[in-house]
Design an enzyme around this catalytic site. Sequence first.
Site, mmCIF file in Angstrom:
data_model
loop_
_atom_site.group_PDB
_atom_site.id
_atom_site.type_symbol
_atom_site.label_atom_id
_atom_site.label_comp_id
_atom_site.label_asym_id
_atom_site.label_seq_id
_atom_site.Cartn_x
_atom_site.Cartn_y
_atom_site.Cartn_z
ATOM 1 N N LYS A 9 0.837 -1.212 0.000
ATOM 2 C CA LYS A 9 0.000 0.000 0.000
ATOM 3 C C LYS A 9 0.869 1.259 0.000
ATOM 4 O O LYS A 9 0.653 2.177 -0.778
ATOM 5 C CB LYS A 9 -0.912 0.041 1.249
ATOM 6 C CG LYS A 9 -1.814 -1.150 1.413
ATOM 7 C CD LYS A 9 -2.711 -1.010 2.633
ATOM 8 C CE LYS A 9 -1.987 -1.050 3.960
ATOM 9 N NZ LYS A 9 -1.335 -2.345 4.250
ATOM 10 N N ARG A 84 -9.979 0.943 8.302
ATOM 11 C CA ARG A 84 -9.681 -0.456 8.660
ATOM 12 C C ARG A 84 -10.769 -1.095 9.494
ATOM 13 O O ARG A 84 -10.658 -2.261 9.872
ATOM 14 C CB ARG A 84 -8.391 -0.529 9.475
ATOM 15 C CG ARG A 84 -7.207 -0.206 8.643
ATOM 16 C CD ARG A 84 -5.928 -0.576 9.343
ATOM 17 N NE ARG A 84 -4.878 0.201 8.750
ATOM 18 C CZ ARG A 84 -3.626 -0.171 8.687
ATOM 19 N NH1 ARG A 84 -3.255 -1.303 9.216
ATOM 20 N NH2 ARG A 84 -2.746 0.596 8.120
ATOM 21 N N ARG A 122 11.580 -6.066 5.184
ATOM 22 C CA ARG A 122 11.494 -4.604 4.969
ATOM 23 C C ARG A 122 12.517 -3.836 5.820
ATOM 24 O O ARG A 122 12.695 -4.104 7.004
ATOM 25 C CB ARG A 122 10.094 -4.116 5.319
ATOM 26 C CG ARG A 122 9.992 -2.594 5.248
ATOM 27 C CD ARG A 122 8.588 -2.094 5.253
ATOM 28 N NE ARG A 122 7.776 -2.650 6.304
ATOM 29 C CZ ARG A 122 6.459 -2.509 6.362
ATOM 30 N NH1 ARG A 122 5.833 -1.834 5.429
ATOM 31 N NH2 ARG A 122 5.772 -3.036 7.346
ATOM 32 N N ARG A 155 11.174 -1.844 11.233
ATOM 33 C CA ARG A 155 10.070 -1.290 12.032
ATOM 34 C C ARG A 155 9.805 -2.144 13.264
ATOM 35 O O ARG A 155 9.932 -3.362 13.212
ATOM 36 C CB ARG A 155 8.803 -1.243 11.168
ATOM 37 C CG ARG A 155 8.493 0.165 10.693
ATOM 38 C CD ARG A 155 7.433 0.201 9.658
ATOM 39 N NE ARG A 155 6.179 -0.446 10.000
ATOM 40 C CZ ARG A 155 5.083 -0.389 9.250
ATOM 41 N NH1 ARG A 155 5.103 0.296 8.133
ATOM 42 N NH2 ARG A 155 3.979 -0.998 9.611
ATOM 43 N N ARG A 166 -0.899 -8.261 13.576
ATOM 44 C CA ARG A 166 -1.366 -7.358 12.511
ATOM 45 C C ARG A 166 -2.175 -8.123 11.479
ATOM 46 O O ARG A 166 -3.197 -7.639 11.002
ATOM 47 C CB ARG A 166 -0.168 -6.681 11.830
ATOM 48 C CG ARG A 166 0.426 -5.571 12.684
ATOM 49 C CD ARG A 166 1.835 -5.253 12.261
ATOM 50 N NE ARG A 166 1.917 -4.661 10.943
ATOM 51 C CZ ARG A 166 3.031 -4.663 10.218
ATOM 52 N NH1 ARG A 166 4.123 -5.240 10.653
ATOM 53 N NH2 ARG A 166 3.029 -4.083 9.047
HETATM 54 P P1 AP5 Z 1 4.858 -1.559 1.852
HETATM 55 O O1 AP5 Z 1 4.580 -0.742 0.644
HETATM 56 O O2 AP5 Z 1 5.544 -0.914 2.993
HETATM 57 O O3 AP5 Z 1 3.527 -2.320 2.305
HETATM 58 P P2 AP5 Z 1 2.260 -1.809 3.125
HETATM 59 O O4 AP5 Z 1 1.070 -2.499 2.575
HETATM 60 O O5 AP5 Z 1 2.250 -0.303 3.166
HETATM 61 O O6 AP5 Z 1 2.610 -2.448 4.509
HETATM 62 P P3 AP5 Z 1 2.544 -1.872 5.988
HETATM 63 O O7 AP5 Z 1 3.268 -2.878 6.815
HETATM 64 O O8 AP5 Z 1 3.040 -0.450 6.063
HETATM 65 O O9 AP5 Z 1 1.036 -1.918 6.257
HETATM 66 P P4 AP5 Z 1 0.354 -1.968 7.620
HETATM 67 O O10 AP5 Z 1 -1.030 -1.801 7.186
HETATM 68 O O11 AP5 Z 1 0.607 -3.143 8.468
HETATM 69 O O12 AP5 Z 1 1.093 -0.800 8.432
HETATM 70 P P5 AP5 Z 1 0.743 0.733 8.646
HETATM 71 O O13 AP5 Z 1 2.009 1.481 8.642
HETATM 72 O O14 AP5 Z 1 -0.341 1.166 7.723
HETATM 73 O O15 AP5 Z 1 5.713 -2.851 1.355
HETATM 74 C C1 AP5 Z 1 6.118 -3.854 2.280
HETATM 75 C C2 AP5 Z 1 7.463 -4.446 1.808
HETATM 76 O O16 AP5 Z 1 7.281 -5.142 0.568
HETATM 77 C C3 AP5 Z 1 8.550 -3.410 1.536
HETATM 78 O O17 AP5 Z 1 9.803 -3.933 1.926
HETATM 79 C C4 AP5 Z 1 8.501 -3.191 0.012
HETATM 80 O O18 AP5 Z 1 9.768 -2.802 -0.526
HETATM 81 C C5 AP5 Z 1 8.089 -4.575 -0.464
HETATM 82 N N1 AP5 Z 1 7.250 -4.536 -1.675
HETATM 83 C C6 AP5 Z 1 6.178 -3.738 -1.907
HETATM 84 N N2 AP5 Z 1 5.616 -4.001 -3.108
HETATM 85 C C7 AP5 Z 1 6.364 -5.015 -3.636
HETATM 86 C C8 AP5 Z 1 6.290 -5.744 -4.872
HETATM 87 N N3 AP5 Z 1 5.337 -5.501 -5.795
HETATM 88 N N4 AP5 Z 1 7.206 -6.716 -5.087
HETATM 89 C C9 AP5 Z 1 8.177 -6.988 -4.173
HETATM 90 N N5 AP5 Z 1 8.315 -6.316 -2.995
HETATM 91 C C10 AP5 Z 1 7.406 -5.339 -2.726
HETATM 92 O O19 AP5 Z 1 0.124 0.687 10.100
HETATM 93 C C11 AP5 Z 1 0.954 0.389 11.224
HETATM 94 C C12 AP5 Z 1 0.117 0.352 12.490
HETATM 95 O O20 AP5 Z 1 -0.518 1.639 12.709
HETATM 96 C C13 AP5 Z 1 -1.062 -0.644 12.485
HETATM 97 O O21 AP5 Z 1 -0.652 -1.961 12.819
HETATM 98 C C14 AP5 Z 1 -1.961 -0.009 13.565
HETATM 99 O O22 AP5 Z 1 -1.467 -0.242 14.847
HETATM 100 C C15 AP5 Z 1 -1.815 1.481 13.258
HETATM 101 N N6 AP5 Z 1 -2.813 1.946 12.251
HETATM 102 C C16 AP5 Z 1 -2.555 2.456 11.026
HETATM 103 N N7 AP5 Z 1 -3.696 2.790 10.401
HETATM 104 C C17 AP5 Z 1 -4.708 2.477 11.241
HETATM 105 C C18 AP5 Z 1 -6.124 2.560 11.169
HETATM 106 N N8 AP5 Z 1 -6.733 3.042 10.070
HETATM 107 N N9 AP5 Z 1 -6.860 2.136 12.224
HETATM 108 C C19 AP5 Z 1 -6.267 1.650 13.355
HETATM 109 N N10 AP5 Z 1 -4.917 1.536 13.503
HETATM 110 C C20 AP5 Z 1 -4.153 1.952 12.447
#
Ligand code: AP5
Length: 210
Positions: A9, A84, A122, A155, A166
């Site tokens: 994402k 979410r 990552r 992270r 998660r």
């Molecule tokens: P990346 O692009 O970083 O993936 P992502 O989907 O953004 O993954 P996240 O881990 O950031 O999502 P998340 O939803 O768990 O965390 P968030 O920060 O939103 O890619 C991942 C890896 O894959 C990278 O190394 C990249 O290089 C690689 N990659 C990407 N695309 C690729 C491809 N096509 N091919 C090969 N490799 C690839 O949230 C963190 C925390 O915040 C949550 O757990 C929660 O506690 C809180 N939070 C955030 N939003 C909310 C909400 N709306 N409600 C409640 N709590 C929330």
Amino acid sequence: MMGAPGAGKGTQTHLLSEKYGLPQISTGDLLREMSKAETPLARSLKETIASGALVRDEVLADLIISRTSGEDCRNGYLLDGFPRTLIQANLLGELARRQGNEIRVFSIVVSMDCLLKRLSGRRICTLCGEIYNVFFRPPKREGFCDLDGAPLLQRSDDFEDSVKRRLAAYQESTLPLIDYYRQGGRLKEIDGQRSVAEVFAKLSESIDDI
Ligand code: AP5
């Protein structure tokens, strides 16, 4: 932009933000930034995020209402990781009505095996935030950013226990939203197991078709 943790994402929303000139609103990034303050709320955010649980809906509501009222959101915005929960989806529906926006939902679909590799591999630049992956996109010099030479970090929630939590939170609270948007005819599912460039091309194609 929806999808399980590690689906891509952040990577894709960043590219779309550059292409379409719309702000990327990543609730994960905003919450991690908020968690750096020296306040009771910041401390509790830090703990919740590291544990892999979802942050309370009320905190997200304040955050999203305030961030989307910015001048840069006048022509729309790209939400990365929000909504979410059903409560968050209802809030977004209400906000979109008030702001005169239409909601389009993209869900990036990736298998469990691949997600685990993406999360455990990552690494993020401590200075510019560039995202690497030791399996799929390693930096030229191990542990350091190609762009500015700053050290790369893992992270706090990319360790095994947090990752499990998660993924469980995604299954339980977020996956039902996919059906909710599918029934409303707003959803487009994208195969996230292709290269970053191929996923980006598919997303761009879908956006240009709107
Ligand atoms: P990346 O692009 O970083 O993936 P992502 O989907 O953004 O993954 P996240 O881990 O950031 O999502 P998340 O939803 O768990 O965390 P968030 O920060 O939103 O890619 C991942 C890896 O894959 C990278 O190394 C990249 O290089 C690689 N990659 C990407 N695309 C690729 C491809 N096509 N091919 C090969 N490799 C690839 O949230 C963190 C925390 O915040 C949550 O757990 C929660 O506690 C809180 N939070 C955030 N939003 C909310 C909400 N709306 N409600 C409640 N709590 C929330």
